[in-house]
Write a protein that holds these residues in place. Structure first.
Motif, short mmCIF file in Angstrom:
data_model
loop_
_atom_site.label_atom_id
_atom_site.label_comp_id
_atom_site.label_asym_id
_atom_site.label_seq_id
_atom_site.Cartn_x
_atom_site.Cartn_y
_atom_site.Cartn_z
N ASN A 4 0.88 -1.32 -0.14
CA ASN A 4 0.06 0.02 0.09
C ASN A 4 0.77 1.37 0.08
O ASN A 4 0.60 2.29 0.50
N ARG A 5 1.90 1.13 -0.78
CA ARG A 5 3.11 2.57 -0.72
C ARG A 5 3.12 2.89 -2.40
O ARG A 5 4.21 3.25 -2.71
N ALA A 6 2.25 2.55 -3.23
CA ALA A 6 2.42 3.08 -4.61
C ALA A 6 2.24 4.34 -4.84
O ALA A 6 1.83 5.08 -4.22
N GLY A 7 2.89 4.92 -5.63
CA GLY A 7 3.20 6.13 -6.09
C GLY A 7 4.22 7.01 -5.71
O GLY A 7 4.97 6.37 -4.63
N ARG A 8 4.65 7.93 -6.37
CA ARG A 8 5.87 8.88 -6.02
C ARG A 8 5.35 10.04 -5.15
O ARG A 8 4.36 10.48 -5.22
N LYS A 9 6.30 10.31 -4.35
CA LYS A 9 5.94 11.52 -3.09
C LYS A 9 6.65 12.69 -3.87
O LYS A 9 6.16 13.95 -3.60
N LEU A 10 7.57 12.39 -5.03
CA LEU A 10 8.23 13.79 -5.61
C LEU A 10 8.77 14.83 -4.54
O LEU A 10 8.54 16.09 -4.96
N ARG A 11 9.08 14.42 -3.29
CA ARG A 11 9.79 15.22 -2.24
C ARG A 11 8.77 16.38 -1.98
O ARG A 11 9.22 17.54 -1.66
N ARG A 12 7.64 16.21 -1.89
CA ARG A 12 6.52 17.24 -1.44
C ARG A 12 5.47 16.60 -0.46
O ARG A 12 5.41 15.51 -0.43
N THR A 13 5.09 17.61 0.10
CA THR A 13 3.99 17.02 1.23
C THR A 13 2.81 16.87 0.40
O THR A 13 2.58 17.14 -0.68
N THR A 14 1.82 16.08 1.18
CA THR A 14 0.52 15.75 0.49
C THR A 14 -0.22 16.73 -0.20
O THR A 14 -0.50 16.68 -1.20
N ALA A 15 -0.35 17.60 0.50
CA ALA A 15 -1.18 18.90 0.18
C ALA A 15 -0.46 19.53 -1.17
O ALA A 15 -0.97 19.90 -2.17
N HIS A 16 0.80 19.50 -0.94
CA HIS A 16 1.55 20.60 -2.19
C HIS A 16 1.52 19.42 -3.56
O HIS A 16 1.24 19.97 -4.48
N ARG A 17 1.45 18.35 -3.21
CA ARG A 17 1.52 17.60 -4.44
C ARG A 17 0.31 17.41 -5.02
O ARG A 17 0.15 17.22 -6.14
N LEU A 18 -0.89 17.34 -4.26
CA LEU A 18 -2.27 17.35 -4.75
C LEU A 18 -2.63 18.57 -5.49
O LEU A 18 -3.18 18.72 -6.64
N ALA A 19 -2.08 19.75 -4.72
CA ALA A 19 -2.12 21.26 -5.42
C ALA A 19 -1.61 21.20 -6.91
O ALA A 19 -1.92 21.93 -7.59
N MET A 20 -0.42 20.54 -6.98
CA MET A 20 0.55 20.55 -8.20
C MET A 20 -0.30 19.77 -9.27
O MET A 20 -0.30 20.21 -10.37
#
Length: 200
Positions: A4-20
């Motif tokens: 259950n750890r699929a996907g890249r975090k892209l060195r961002r917080t969750t909120a920052h990643r979703l906004a991007m």
């Protein structure tokens, strides 16, 4: 273990990643083509394709689901009216990723994410920017002349004499002797040492 750890975090917080991702989806739906890094494009592609699949079934619930990712109402309207009808007969695979190689600056692998039916049209080049010299010629009627001051007749001869090099004197050893450079005059002004105390 990697459950259950699929996907890249892209060195961002969750909120920052979703906004991007929200901003990138908005740009993709408006321009139908965006340039980004390869890892971001791979993460964004499933989101974009899921939105198109939802938008193929037009309805209030579908529009609300798309509006979760794209907050701009005009873009949501464009997704349902312009983009989704083009892929009605296609069962998936609406986008493609084109690799561009290493990017200048940080050497990140760049990529283009675009719709499959996107047709690239080169923009027409605008008129060439006029240089300052061309602008001056046009303003003066085609001729640009340098302005020279006329000197009186006697003044020109005096300046020519002053500019001519003076003969140098030779010493007994055969070497040329030149005049030492004149020292600059001392500046007049208040002294920094303060008043003298001779009278005390």
């Amino acid at each position: 273990m990697q459950h259950n750890r699929a996907g890249r975090k892209l060195r961002r917080t969750t909120a920052h990643r979703l906004a991007m991702f929200s901003n990138q989806l908005d740009s993709l739906m408006n321009h139908e083509r965006i340039q980004t890094t390869l890892s971001k494009a791979k993460e964004l592609r499933p989101l974009a394709e899921r939105l198109i699949t939802v938008a193929k079934k037009d309805g209030i619930a579908a529009r609300r689901r798309v509006a979760r990712w794209i907050p701009d109402r005009t873009t949501v309207k464009r997704v349902f009216e312009a983009i989704a009808p083009r892929f009605v007969d296609r069962p998936g695979g609406y986008t493609r990723i084109l690799r561009l190689g290493a990017r200048r600056g940080d050497a990140a692998e760049a990529a283009i994410l675009e719709f499959v039916d996107f047709k690239f049209e080169a923009k027409e080049r605008g008129p060439k920017k006029e240089s300052l010299a061309d602008r001056a010629r046009r303003a003066s009627g085609g001729r640009v002349e340098t302005v020279r001051k006329d000197k009186p007749e006697g003044e020109g001869e005096e300046t020519a004499r002053e500019a001519a090099p003076k003969p140098s004197r030779k010493t007994s050893g055969g070497k040329e002797r030149t005049k030492p450079a004149a020292k600059p005059a001392p500046k007049k002004g208040p002294s920094r040492t303060g008043p003298s105390k001779r009278g005390a």
